[in-house]
Motif scaffolding. Structure first.
Motif, mmCIF file in Angstrom:
data_model
loop_
_atom_site.group_PDB
_atom_site.id
_atom_site.type_symbol
_atom_site.label_atom_id
_atom_site.label_comp_id
_atom_site.label_asym_id
_atom_site.label_seq_id
_atom_site.Cartn_x
_atom_site.Cartn_y
_atom_site.Cartn_z
ATOM 1 N N GLU A 101 0.842 -1.183 0.000
ATOM 2 C CA GLU A 101 0.000 0.000 0.000
ATOM 3 C C GLU A 101 0.879 1.235 0.000
ATOM 4 N N LYS B 18 0.818 12.321 0.751
ATOM 5 C CA LYS B 18 0.323 13.536 1.382
ATOM 6 C C LYS B 18 1.104 14.720 0.846
ATOM 7 N N SER C 258 -4.888 14.058 0.168
ATOM 8 C CA SER C 258 -4.124 12.873 0.544
ATOM 9 C C SER C 258 -4.791 11.659 -0.083
ATOM 10 N N ARG D 32 -4.629 7.044 -0.183
ATOM 11 C CA ARG D 32 -4.130 5.719 0.153
ATOM 12 C C ARG D 32 -4.522 4.778 -0.975
ATOM 13 N N THR E 56 0.808 5.520 0.644
ATOM 14 C CA THR E 56 0.113 6.675 1.192
ATOM 15 C C THR E 56 0.850 7.928 0.732
ATOM 16 N N ASN F 23 -3.845 0.791 -2.762
ATOM 17 C CA ASN F 23 -3.351 -0.575 -2.618
ATOM 18 C C ASN F 23 -3.064 -1.147 -3.995
#
Length: 906
Positions: free
Chosen positions: A126, A130, A155, A157, A128, A159
């Motif tokens: 994954e 920002k 932001s 996230r 992430t 996968n």
């Protein structure tokens, strides 16, 4: 790792130690007892019965160990992961994470993420992303790109295994639509679920002028958005405009679908639904739009529009419009019902397809009252022109020697006031290019003999004259005329005395017709009073004519030098005089006679001559012998002046007189009035883009007391040398703010509806407006890049002004009057980058009144367009129209349209 190395080295040392201390059997001890061995009683076979094959080294020994039947696990990442961080890339092995900071990015297959901070988790597969919060400023927000789709959240996230994502405060652009979502869940490659969403076409997505707000939505990139309860907000203020659900198409390709109608009210026909229908995206080469109107009093209309194109070959448009109009109510004395139609077709062939053949079409035909009475457009300009015209043609040329070419065409001309229609369907034009039978194979042609040349031309047509009421009916073909004319001109030219150019020519014509006439006097007709009876004789007939002409001309140059130190250094006068003579015999053989018998014995019978070719396609041949002379003189006047630029080497050329032409003629075969009127035309340049044009007709003969021309010169009758019979002066002037800037080429709009109908290419007659084409004004890309300061105040205000003046004088019968005099103007001013005002009007000095006037303004409201058009003056043309709507084509149906149509009954 160090512990592993220690265990490995320890084990290796132990193994080495054991290998030096251990044996397979005990060694012989010198001090031990020797025990003798006994003989083995087992008999050994002298020869083994098994055949042992020798081992060959080229054989392959098969491993008998079975392959593991358990399939290995797939790798977590199926492609290379590329990542970068400008400040640092930190790997945390304990938590299996990678940190990328400042201008970081990561790419995997078709995915790319750019952000200030990116964290890659190998355990969860994954990522992430920002932004960077520095001193309260949130910068380097993530940018998530998947193929051609782009999302800009706060932001994210994502996968890599499930291809799912959670996005916060995302911003994306799809087919003119900006989408802002508080929370976005990416379900798979083609489905997103949104929460607290704003939809807008505004360019400033942070502070949009308007938007549609919904709590939940389903988003399919490049296809559609389906929402729940949706409200419209203007300047962050909610409006009562809302829907329980909404559907926004986002397809970037043409798709079929419904077109929402306009809803309104008409004073004469009640409430209406206008311009509703369906759009058919048939294929990549052709489409079809079907629109309809319905009024509550029973009036209706429909339109079919189709655009087609084949790249590098052709493109075109076909349109058919029909309206059934009802005024008032049935049973009332002012009740009327009429049907209107209009057919348009435009076809253009790419010139590169076939240079030797070409097909083109420009068709505009229909009811004569369509432009005046149509309920779906305001076309004041075309009403002033009063002409509809059409042409469909195919031309072909053969690159032979000589060249042969032909054209097959159909033409149409219609006067919307008289409702007269003239058609040529079809007509044929063929020609063989000019040949020089006596010219040398090499070198320049010299003398009259070598310059003899000839051509061949043929014209054939089927001409139909009818009226609007008989159009498309069998009666329109009853008066059709068929004919053809063959022409063979033979000419030559040569020089005499080096400066005189002589030309000699003769012309042979043969005319074919499909019907002729016959006249005779019937004494029993008209109740015994007698009358001339004319019969039409069908069948082929022909006549032949010929003539001879000659001419001589030269060019005379006169130069007046004033010196190079003078402001006007020289003046040059160029004169081109020419004299022509033509002779044609009379073709009396094509004329017949009939006798009108007089009932009074004291009055002689009257013999009347006529030609059976009268009223045919090309008329009758000349009966009388003709011998005439023509005289012409053209003049131009130029000056050389000292250039204001002191670095210029050559003087500047200035045109004083564009042209001044005189022409007249003398008929030797006439018994009186042998001189024809002197025609005068000229053009004088005043300033740049302004030419003063004039023309007139001067009559040398006098008038009697009944204002008829007599065979007496006007000067001999106590008058001047010539009488001004008629004259006209005119000028056209256009200038704009661009004239004071760097010169730029300004394109004229030669594709306007008014110009196709025979009018002017500019807007002096006003602008046509169709109610189903209320698209916004295109954005001025040139002014779009201006500085912020100029966006608030327009220092350079663009403007333009067009003027046209004309005056006509008539004095053919001593009326001495100005028959027409008018001044027309149009102007537009861009008051600010978002305000534009336009006006067109005129004044008729003859009738002392203002002509058709149109006023209008356009306000650019960023995402919206507001405009108002008003025709305040004109008996049947007074109308106004107000429109405000969203610019984007995807939401063009969100608009407000209010109008007052012109009174079609006047």
């Amino acid at each position: 790792m160090q512990n592993k190395h220690f265990i490995f080295y320890t084990t290796l040392l132990l193994l080495l130690f054991c290998s030096t201390s251990l044996y397979s059997q005990d060694p012989v001890d010198k001090g031990s007892v020797v025990i003798p061995a006994k003989e083995d009683t087992l008999s050994v076979t002298p020869k083994d019965t098994l055949t042992i094959n020798p081992i060959t080294y080229n054989e392959v020994v098969v491993d008998t160990v079975k392959v593991d039947s358990i399939a290995p696990k797939d790798e977590i990442l199926k492609d290379i992961v590329d990542y970068y961080g400008e400040d640092y890339v930190y790997m945390d092995k304990k938590s299996s994470k990678v940190y990328m900071y400042n201008k970081a990015f990561i790419t995997y297959q078709t995915y790319r993420i750019d952000a200030g901070l990116i964290i890659l988790d190998y355990n969860k597969n994954e990522v992430t992303a920002k932004g960077i919060d520095s001193a309260g400023v949130y910068s380097q927000k993530p940018i998530f790109v998947e193929g051609s789709n782009k999302v800009e959240p706060d932001s994210i996230r994502f996968n890599f295994t499930t291809k799912k994502a959670i996005v916060y405060n995302s911003r994306t652009f799809q087919n003119e639509m900006n989408v802002l979502s508080e929370i976005t869940k990416k379900e798979n490659d083609s489905v997103y679920f949104l929460r607290n969403v704003k939809f807008t076409t505004a360019e400033d997505i942070e502070n949009p002028e308007y938007y549609f707000y919904t709590r939940k939505a389903k988003f399919v990139p490049q296809k559609k958005v389906v929402t729940g309860l949706t409200n419209m907000y203007i300047a962050d203020v909610p409006t009562p405009i809302g829907l329980p659900f909404a559907f926004f198409p986002l397809s970037e390709t043409r798709t079929s679908g419904f077109l929402l109608p306009n809803i309104g009210e008409n004073n004469n026909r009640g409430f209406f639904l206008q311009n509703g229908g369906y759009y058919f995206a048939i294929n990549d080469y052709i489409d079809l739009t079907v629109l309809g109107d319905y009024y509550t009093n029973g009036s209706y209309g429909f339109r079919l529009d189709s655009d087609y194109a084949l790249r590098y070959k052709f493109r075109g448009n076909v349109s058919f419009r029909y309206e059934n109009l009802i005024n008032s109510e049935r049973g009332f004395p002012d009740f009327t019902q009429s049907s209107l139609y209009n057919i348009r077709w435009s076809h253009n062939q790419d010139q590169k397809v076939n240079p030797s053949s070409r097909f083109s079409a420009s068709v505009n035909l229909g009811s004569s009252r369509y432009l005046q009475q149509s309920i779906n457009q305001t076309n004041n300009a075309s009403q002033l022109v009063n002409t509809l015209s059409s042409s469909v043609s195919y031309s072909k040329s053969f690159e032979t020697e000589p060249q042969i070419q032909f054209t097959i065409a159909g033409t149409h001309s219609q006067n919307t006031q008289t409702e007269a229609i003239n058609m040529s369907l079809p007509n044929f034009n063929g020609s063989v290019s000019r040949i020089f039978p006596f010219a040398p194979k090499n070198g320049v042609k010299k003398g009259a003999f070598q310059n003899i040349n000839m051509q061949y031309n043929v014209v054939a047509e089927n001409r139909i004259s009818t009226t609007d009421s008989l159009f498309f009916k069998k009666e329109m073909f009853e008066g059709a005329q068929i004919g053809a004319r063959h022409t063979i001109p033979i000419s030559t030219n040569f020089k005499v005395l080096k400066y005189l150019s002589f030309s000699l020519s003769t012309n042979y014509q043969e005319t074919w017709v499909g019907k002729t006439i016959s006249r005779n006097y019937d004494e029993t007709a008209n109740d015994g009073d007698g009358a001339v009876v004319q019969d039409t004789i069908s069948g082929f007939d022909s006549y032949r004519t010929y003539g001879f002409s000659t001419g001589v001309g030269t060019t005379i140059y006169g130069t007046f030098n004033f010196g190079k130190d003078k402001k006007i250094q020289a003046i040059r006068h160029v004169m081109r005089p020419s004299i022509g003579y033509s002779i044609s015999p009379g073709f009396q053989q094509y004329y017949d006679e009939y006798t009108i018998v007089s009932a009074d014995p004291e009055i002689n019978d009257q013999v009347v001559e006529y030609s059976r070719f009268e009223n045919t396609l090309y008329g009758a041949p000349g009966k009388l012998y003709s011998s005439s002379m023509s005289l012409a003189l053209s003049n131009t006047l130029e000056a050389k002046i000292r250039d204001k630029d002191t670095t210029a080497v050559e003087p500047k050329k200035l045109i004083i007189l564009n042209n001044l032409n005189f022409s007249t003629g003398y008929n030797f075969s006439a018994d009186s009035l042998k001189w024809s009127n002197v025609q005068v035309t000229g053009s004088i340049p005043i300033v740049k883009k302004l030419d003063f044009n004039f023309n007139g007709s001067l009559d040398p003969y006098a008038l009697d007391n009944d204002n008829n021309r007599i065979n007496t010169f006007n000067i001999e009758n106590g008058g001047s040398l010539f009488r001004l019979v008629n004259g006209n002066i005119s000028f056209n002037y256009s200038f704009s703010s661009k004239d004071f800037e760097k010169a730029e080429k300004e394109d004229e709009d030669f594709d306007s509806d008014t110009f196709r109908n025979g009018g002017r290419p500019d807007d002096l007659f006003g602008d046509p407006t169709e109610f189903n084409d209320l698209s916004p004004v295109p954005v001025d890309k040139k002014n779009k890049d201006k500085t912020t300061e100029k966006a608030w105040y327009q220092y350079d205000i663009p403007w333009d002004l067009r003027l046209a003046y004309t005056l006509t004088y008539s004095n053919s019968q001593r009326q001495n009057e100005i028959s027409s005099q008018s001044l027309m103007m149009s102007s537009s001013v861009t008051l600010s980058p978002k305000w534009s005002v336009r006006v067109s009007s005129g004044y008729d000095f003859k009738n002392k009144g203002v002509t058709l006037t149109q006023l209008g303004f356009v306000r650019d409201l960023d995402s919206w367009t507001m405009r108002f058009n008003w025709t305040p003056i004109g008996a049947r043309n007074t109308s106004w129209n107000f429109f405000i709507g969203i610019k984007g084509s995807i939401l063009k149906d969100i608009k407000y349209d209010k109008r007052r149509e012109a009174d079609r009954n006047l």
